[in-house]
Design a protein around this motif. Structure first.
Motif, PDB file in Angstrom:
ATOM      1  N   ILE A   1      -4.049  -9.182  -6.114  1.00 49.88           N
ATOM      2  CA  ILE A   1      -3.296  -9.128  -7.457  1.00 49.88           C
ATOM      3  C   ILE A   1      -2.532  -7.758  -7.152  1.00 49.88           C
ATOM      4  O   ILE A   1      -3.029  -6.736  -7.727  1.00 49.88           O
ATOM      5  CB  ILE A   1      -3.945  -9.534  -8.874  1.00 49.88           C
ATOM      6  N   ARG A   2      -1.168  -7.599  -7.227  1.00 50.70           N
ATOM      7  CA  ARG A   2      -0.126  -6.741  -7.115  1.00 50.70           C
ATOM      8  C   ARG A   2       0.179  -6.214  -8.868  1.00 50.70           C
ATOM      9  O   ARG A   2       0.273  -7.321  -8.935  1.00 50.70           O
ATOM     10  CB  ARG A   2      -0.265  -5.931  -6.478  1.00 50.70           C
ATOM     11  N   ALA A   3       0.319  -5.393  -8.790  1.00 52.90           N
ATOM     12  CA  ALA A   3       1.088  -4.970  -9.990  1.00 52.90           C
ATOM     13  C   ALA A   3       2.652  -5.605  -9.946  1.00 52.90           C
ATOM     14  O   ALA A   3       3.044  -5.754  -8.747  1.00 52.90           O
ATOM     15  CB  ALA A   3       1.694  -3.690 -10.564  1.00 52.90           C
ATOM     16  N   ASN A   4       3.493  -5.614 -11.079  1.00 55.58           N
ATOM     17  CA  ASN A   4       4.657  -6.423 -10.963  1.00 55.58           C
ATOM     18  C   ASN A   4       5.699  -5.451 -10.593  1.00 55.58           C
ATOM     19  O   ASN A   4       6.835  -5.608  -9.932  1.00 55.58           O
ATOM     20  CB  ASN A   4       5.494  -6.755 -12.664  1.00 55.58           C
ATOM     21  N   ASP A   5       5.780  -3.802 -10.599  1.00 51.93           N
ATOM     22  CA  ASP A   5       6.044  -3.064 -10.332  1.00 51.93           C
ATOM     23  C   ASP A   5       5.425  -2.365  -8.730  1.00 51.93           C
ATOM     24  O   ASP A   5       6.678  -1.841  -8.621  1.00 51.93           O
ATOM     25  CB  ASP A   5       6.292  -2.028 -11.029  1.00 51.93           C
ATOM     26  N   ALA A   6       4.317  -2.669  -8.129  1.00 55.25           N
ATOM     27  CA  ALA A   6       4.546  -2.938  -6.631  1.00 55.25           C
ATOM     28  C   ALA A   6       5.409  -2.628  -5.984  1.00 55.25           C
ATOM     29  O   ALA A   6       6.513  -3.442  -5.303  1.00 55.25           O
ATOM     30  CB  ALA A   6       3.346  -2.914  -6.539  1.00 55.25           C
ATOM     31  N   ASP A   7       6.000  -1.219  -5.221  1.00 52.83           N
ATOM     32  CA  ASP A   7       6.660  -1.407  -3.998  1.00 52.83           C
ATOM     33  C   ASP A   7       5.743  -2.539  -2.883  1.00 52.83           C
ATOM     34  O   ASP A   7       4.993  -2.101  -1.948  1.00 52.83           O
ATOM     35  CB  ASP A   7       6.574   0.696  -3.153  1.00 52.83           C
ATOM     36  N   GLU A   8       6.990  -3.507  -2.675  1.00 53.05           N
ATOM     37  CA  GLU A   8       6.526  -4.243  -1.274  1.00 53.05           C
ATOM     38  C   GLU A   8       6.673  -3.544  -0.269  1.00 53.05           C
ATOM     39  O   GLU A   8       5.748  -4.178   0.075  1.00 53.05           O
ATOM     40  CB  GLU A   8       7.740  -4.953  -1.760  1.00 53.05           C
ATOM     41  N   VAL A   9       7.083  -2.485   0.672  1.00 50.50           N
ATOM     42  CA  VAL A   9       6.536  -2.226   2.354  1.00 50.50           C
ATOM     43  C   VAL A   9       5.497  -1.243   1.703  1.00 50.50           C
ATOM     44  O   VAL A   9       4.481  -0.946   2.248  1.00 50.50           O
ATOM     45  CB  VAL A   9       7.941  -0.582   1.922  1.00 50.50           C
ATOM     46  N   VAL A  10       5.187  -0.392   0.775  1.00 53.06           N
ATOM     47  CA  VAL A  10       3.976  -0.001   0.425  1.00 53.06           C
ATOM     48  C   VAL A  10       3.435  -0.943   0.049  1.00 53.06           C
ATOM     49  O   VAL A  10       2.084  -1.029   0.828  1.00 53.06           O
ATOM     50  CB  VAL A  10       4.082   0.803  -0.566  1.00 53.06           C
ATOM     51  N   TRP A  11       3.366  -1.939  -0.440  1.00 48.68           N
ATOM     52  CA  TRP A  11       1.909  -3.350  -0.410  1.00 48.68           C
ATOM     53  C   TRP A  11       2.022  -3.684   0.606  1.00 48.68           C
ATOM     54  O   TRP A  11       0.410  -3.808   1.569  1.00 48.68           O
ATOM     55  CB  TRP A  11       2.658  -3.707  -1.381  1.00 48.68           C
ATOM     56  N   GLY A  12       2.711  -4.296   1.146  1.00 47.55           N
ATOM     57  CA  GLY A  12       2.506  -4.921   2.414  1.00 47.55           C
ATOM     58  C   GLY A  12       1.760  -3.775   3.688  1.00 47.55           C
ATOM     59  O   GLY A  12       1.060  -4.586   4.273  1.00 47.55           O
ATOM     60  N   ARG A  13       1.734  -2.485   3.576  1.00 42.74           N
ATOM     61  CA  ARG A  13       1.919  -2.557   4.630  1.00 42.74           C
ATOM     62  C   ARG A  13       0.225  -1.755   4.791  1.00 42.74           C
ATOM     63  O   ARG A  13      -1.119  -1.629   5.444  1.00 42.74           O
ATOM     64  CB  ARG A  13       2.681  -0.382   4.806  1.00 42.74           C
ATOM     65  N   GLN A  14      -0.305  -1.593   3.398  1.00 45.61           N
ATOM     66  CA  GLN A  14      -2.000  -1.079   3.007  1.00 45.61           C
ATOM     67  C   GLN A  14      -2.193  -2.692   3.011  1.00 45.61           C
ATOM     68  O   GLN A  14      -3.760  -3.046   3.695  1.00 45.61           O
ATOM     69  CB  GLN A  14      -1.711  -1.429   1.656  1.00 45.61           C
ATOM     70  N   VAL A  15      -2.044  -4.060   2.670  1.00 44.39           N
ATOM     71  CA  VAL A  15      -2.375  -5.101   3.029  1.00 44.39           C
ATOM     72  C   VAL A  15      -3.177  -5.706   4.340  1.00 44.39           C
ATOM     73  O   VAL A  15      -3.623  -5.539   5.212  1.00 44.39           O
ATOM     74  CB  VAL A  15      -1.784  -6.376   2.414  1.00 44.39           C
TER      75      VAL A  15
ATOM     76  N   GLU B   1      -2.372   3.805  -1.751  1.00 44.47           N
ATOM     77  CA  GLU B   1      -1.696   4.714  -2.843  1.00 44.47           C
ATOM     78  C   GLU B   1      -1.114   3.563  -3.983  1.00 44.47           C
ATOM     79  O   GLU B   1      -1.121   4.370  -4.975  1.00 44.47           O
ATOM     80  CB  GLU B   1      -0.438   4.808  -2.043  1.00 44.47           C
ATOM     81  N   GLN B   2      -1.151   2.428  -3.837  1.00 45.66           N
ATOM     82  CA  GLN B   2      -1.308   1.479  -4.913  1.00 45.66           C
ATOM     83  C   GLN B   2      -1.880   0.637  -5.089  1.00 45.66           C
ATOM     84  O   GLN B   2      -1.919  -0.809  -4.342  1.00 45.66           O
ATOM     85  CB  GLN B   2       0.503  -0.151  -4.378  1.00 45.66           C
ATOM     86  N   PRO B   3      -3.121   0.643  -5.372  1.00 47.47           N
ATOM     87  CA  PRO B   3      -3.770  -0.259  -6.049  1.00 47.47           C
ATOM     88  C   PRO B   3      -4.338  -1.396  -6.051  1.00 47.47           C
ATOM     89  O   PRO B   3      -3.252  -1.432  -7.066  1.00 47.47           O
ATOM     90  CB  PRO B   3      -5.462   0.631  -6.946  1.00 47.47           C
ATOM     91  N   PRO B   4      -4.634  -2.558  -6.180  1.00 43.91           N
ATOM     92  CA  PRO B   4      -4.362  -3.905  -6.732  1.00 43.91           C
ATOM     93  C   PRO B   4      -5.512  -3.809  -8.837  1.00 43.91           C
ATOM     94  O   PRO B   4      -6.554  -2.848  -8.719  1.00 43.91           O
ATOM     95  CB  PRO B   4      -5.561  -4.534  -5.539  1.00 43.91           C
ATOM     96  N   VAL B   5      -4.299  -5.293  -8.588  1.00 40.71           N
ATOM     97  CA  VAL B   5      -5.337  -4.933 -10.392  1.00 40.71           C
ATOM     98  C   VAL B   5      -5.907  -5.201 -10.501  1.00 40.71           C
ATOM     99  O   VAL B   5      -7.025  -4.973 -11.093  1.00 40.71           O
ATOM    100  CB  VAL B   5      -4.201  -6.018 -10.654  1.00 40.71           C
ATOM    101  N   TYR B   6      -6.889  -5.966  -9.308  1.00 40.01           N
ATOM    102  CA  TYR B   6      -7.802  -7.523  -9.250  1.00 40.01           C
ATOM    103  C   TYR B   6      -7.799  -7.533  -7.500  1.00 40.01           C
ATOM    104  O   TYR B   6      -7.095  -8.065  -6.576  1.00 40.01           O
ATOM    105  CB  TYR B   6      -7.860  -8.451 -10.246  1.00 40.01           C
ATOM    106  N   ALA B   7      -8.921  -7.566  -7.006  1.00 41.35           N
ATOM    107  CA  ALA B   7      -9.498  -7.866  -5.730  1.00 41.35           C
ATOM    108  C   ALA B   7     -10.562  -8.840  -5.719  1.00 41.35           C
ATOM    109  O   ALA B   7     -11.046  -8.284  -6.686  1.00 41.35           O
ATOM    110  CB  ALA B   7      -9.335  -6.468  -5.000  1.00 41.35           C
TER     111      ALA B   7
END
Length: 206
Positions: free
Chosen positions: A132-146, A104-110
């Motif tokens: 590497i995630r975007a500065n405005d990425a939602d931390e909850v969504v990002w954490g779940r994805q990781v 849903e919120q893909p990394p800028v770089y991996a």
């Protein structure tokens, strides 16, 4: 598993590297040539492996002057499975790319780094992943994805998965930490552009 020695999942012997080399290069090798490609095993040891595989029909042998050349018999019933196993590293990278592209919120770089990036894994090595995630990425969504990525990659490989995470802003403030320099030198980009990472590591905040 060892991404650089994929047939070790089914055989720990010299047969694995020999079959991997033959499967990934559609050409014939003498035992000396194959030894130089592998960088391991004696010429006599490699010759014994090739003779044994030729007896099974998996490898074709052809007399060329005083030498014998060997290649994978791609018509053999086992050939497609051998090629599939030999290609596990590229299969893994493709799966990783697809997985990250579906976020849903893909990394800028991996990128893969450490022993997985350098091709030096042992069976118990971790798989290190820079995200590497975007500065405005939602931390909850990002954490779940990781968390999901860690679980999935470990199921794929049997290895512990270790994510290293930065925002773009944190990357700029990192001052080019050694681990990031290692990613730049020997990492394997999965998402994004390596030159982008290099530019960000050269930047400094005022």
């Amino acid at each position: 598993m060892q991404l650089s020695q994929p047939l070790a999942v089914v055989t720990p012997t010299l047969d694995g590297p020999v079959l991997t080399a033959l499967a990934l290069a559609d050409r014939a090798f003498t035992t000396g040539q194959l030894g130089r490609v592998l960088g391991r095993g004696s010429e006599e040891g490699i010759r014994k492996v090739l003779r044994r595989l030729a007896e099974q029909g998996v490898v074709s042998a052809e007399q060329v002057g005083p030498a014998v050349s060997y290649r994978l018999n791609r018509d053999h019933l086992a050939a497609q499975h051998i090629v599939g196993l030999a290609s596990l590293r590229s299969t893994f990278l493709h799966r990783m790319e697809q997985k990250l592209a579906g976020w849903e919120q893909p990394p800028v770089y991996a990128a893969l780094f450490g022993s997985a990036g350098r091709g030096e894994m042992r069976p118990d090595s971790d798989i290190d992943v820079l995200l590497i995630r975007a500065n405005d990425a939602d931390e909850v969504v990002w954490g779940r994805q990781v968390d999901d990525l860690v679980e999935v990659v470990t199921r794929w490989t049997g290895n512990d998965t270790r994510p290293l995470e930065y925002t773009v802003a944190e990357l700029r403030r990192s001052g080019g930490e050694p681990v990031l320099r290692d990613v730049l030198r020997t990492g394997v980009t999965v998402v994004g552009d390596r030159s982008w990472l290099g530019r960000r590591l050269r930047e400094r905040t005022v």
